[in-house]
Structure formats: C-alpha cells, structure tokens
Scaffold this active site. Sequence first.
Site, PDB file in Angstrom:
ATOM      1  N   LYS A 223       0.766  -1.046  -0.087  1.00  0.00           N
ATOM      2  CA  LYS A 223      -0.020  -0.117   0.000  1.00  0.00           C
ATOM      3  C   LYS A 223       0.940   1.308   0.026  1.00  0.00           C
ATOM      4  O   LYS A 223       0.550   2.238  -0.837  1.00  0.00           O
ATOM      5  CB  LYS A 223      -1.055  -0.034   1.277  1.00  0.00           C
ATOM      6  CG  LYS A 223      -2.188  -0.778   1.155  1.00  0.00           C
ATOM      7  CD  LYS A 223      -3.225  -0.791   2.418  1.00  0.00           C
ATOM      8  CE  LYS A 223      -4.154  -1.832   2.670  1.00  0.00           C
ATOM      9  NZ  LYS A 223      -5.063  -1.633   3.359  1.00  0.00           N
TER      10      LYS A 223
ATOM     11  N   ASP B 248      -9.868   3.256   3.042  1.00  0.00           N
ATOM     12  CA  ASP B 248     -10.052   2.640   4.547  1.00  0.00           C
ATOM     13  C   ASP B 248     -10.733   3.315   5.475  1.00  0.00           C
ATOM     14  O   ASP B 248     -11.409   2.906   6.400  1.00  0.00           O
ATOM     15  CB  ASP B 248      -8.481   2.279   5.068  1.00  0.00           C
ATOM     16  CG  ASP B 248      -7.952   0.926   4.143  1.00  0.00           C
ATOM     17  OD1 ASP B 248      -8.639   0.180   3.825  1.00  0.00           O
ATOM     18  OD2 ASP B 248      -6.806   0.842   3.958  1.00  0.00           O
TER      19      ASP B 248
END
Length: 285
Positions: free
Chosen positions: A71, A108
């Site tokens: 990520k 997220d």
Amino acid sequence: MSENKKPIKAGIIGWPISHSRSPLMHRYWLEKYGLDGSYDPLAVRPEDLEQILRGLAGQGFAGVNITIPHKEAAFTLVDEADDAARRIGAVNTIIVGETGRLEGRNTDAFGFITHLHETLADWRPDRGHAVILGAGGAVRAIAVALIDAGIGRILIANRTAKKAQQIADDLGGTIDVVLWEDREQALAGAGLLVNGTSLGMVGNAPLALSLDHLPQSAAVYDIVYAPLKTALLEAAEARGNPVVDGLGMLIHQARPAFEAWFGAMPEASAELRDLLLADIDGDPA
Ligand code: ATR
C-alpha cells in the site's frame, strides 16, 4: 446494434494474496448486480510492483485494489493520489484512466467510519476523546477518519511509541501520544476505544487491557475480525459498552472501489457478511 462492450477487469495485488477476501466480495457483487466483469487475485512480489502497475492499462484493467505489503509503495508509484491517500500515505485502490494514468485512492478511512455510523447510529464525535491502540497503516486511516468526523482529541498508544509520534506529527494537532504502559489510564473520559493492533487475532497474542477506567457509554471498536467477537469486544459487551466489530470495515472499504470500476455502489448486505463469516470460519488465518 450491439454495444460490443468488453467485460470490465479488476483485481487485487498483494504478496501473498491467497488469503484475501476481496475476490469473494467483488465477485458476489458482480453477480448480484448482473455486471459483466472480473476480479482476480494477483500475487506480485515487491520488486515487481512498479512494472505490474505500469502494465495495468495494457492488460485492460479498469483498476486494482492494493493490499499488504504494497500500500505504501503503491502511493509513491501512482500518477495522482486523493486527499485520503496523501494523508494516510498509502493507496488501497487504483483507477486506471483512459490514457493509462494511475489514480490512487484510499478507502480505508471511509470503511472505518461508515461501519461505525452504521453499527452505532447515535455515536457522536463530541462525547469524549478517542483512544486508538496501534500505529500501523490501519491506524493512520482510522485517525484520518476520526479527524474528518470532527473528533476533538485522539490519544494513540503503541508498543513502539515513535511510530505513534510519527502519525501525530503527520496528521496534526488533534493527536497526542500516550505510552503503551499508560493505555488503561488514557481510557478515563473516552467516548471511543479502537483496537488497531493485530492483538487478539487468531494465532496472535491476546490484547491485555483492563476496561475499568472506560466510561460505560464509550463505544469499543476492534478492527480484528477473526474471531469476529474478540475477547476485547466480549469484555466490553459484558460491562455494557456498545461494540463494533472489524468485518464491516473490510466490507465498506471495498464499496467505493467497486463503484469506481463497475459503476454501481454496492450494498453491505447481511448475506455478504454471512458469506464472509463462513469463509473466515473455514480459514481464519
Ligand atoms: P497494519 O499496517 O495492518 O495496521 P502493522 O503495521 O503490522 O499492521 O501493525 C500492527 C500493530 O500491532 C502495530 O501497532 C504493532 O505494534 P508495533 O508498532 O510496536 O510493532 C501492534 N502489535 C503487534 N504485536 C504486538 C504486541 N505483541 N504487543 C503490542 N503491540 C503489538
């Protein structure tokens, strides 16, 4: 007459990737909404990430999700990044533009806060500070979500204090760091407690935490979802605190990515939750 549209291609890049539940979710939605598309797991080694990302357009991908351990690296490789991705310093969703440009997003924080509001409709950010345990990538997203929700104060406790300090330095004035040893005292007056560590997950050490100082009205949110009802949530429930499990964050973070590629904002249905729970029960690692 025929539009001759090609199926839309998406997937998830990680290393390893076999445990990802994202294919299950996206394939469920593709079928549910009758959309012509695919979503496949792609195992990519760190040293191959850049080349694979650059090749997405040529391979006909509309986009990909990015998971552990890529990520942060993906954030440095995309051509542009949204506000959440920049503040979190990580990308979990990539959209491939018409010209092949890679747009990075991070969903997220959206997943965390959407599940909190969905589970506890009357939770408010002004009913006390938040205590977050941990300082990994997930906690960065949680802190961004809570700042954007308007919380006045966040206390972060992490075993390695300097990682918590880095988050405080990066995200600004609402965050203070407390020592890991002082995490229980930090609970006094809190409106929200979040376990953002991997403690309490199947195969990991339990989270050692007395809730004695925590107000009974405080929400307790565990991002661990295997098991779904962690020892922390059980202890919180036993003393009357409202609780939020970790599965909804996983489901909700996937929704905006699906919408970006396939064109429909999918629902976080009870049926999907059950499907995921059955999968986790069969293979909790
Ligand atoms: P992610 O990026 O998914 O959040 P991570 O970076 O591996 O995952 O973070 C795991 C978190 O659990 C970290 O905050 C870690 O603490 P450290 O930063 O000190 O490593 C925390 N953690 C893991 N095992 C722990 C343990 N035995 N005691 C306390 N904290 C622990």
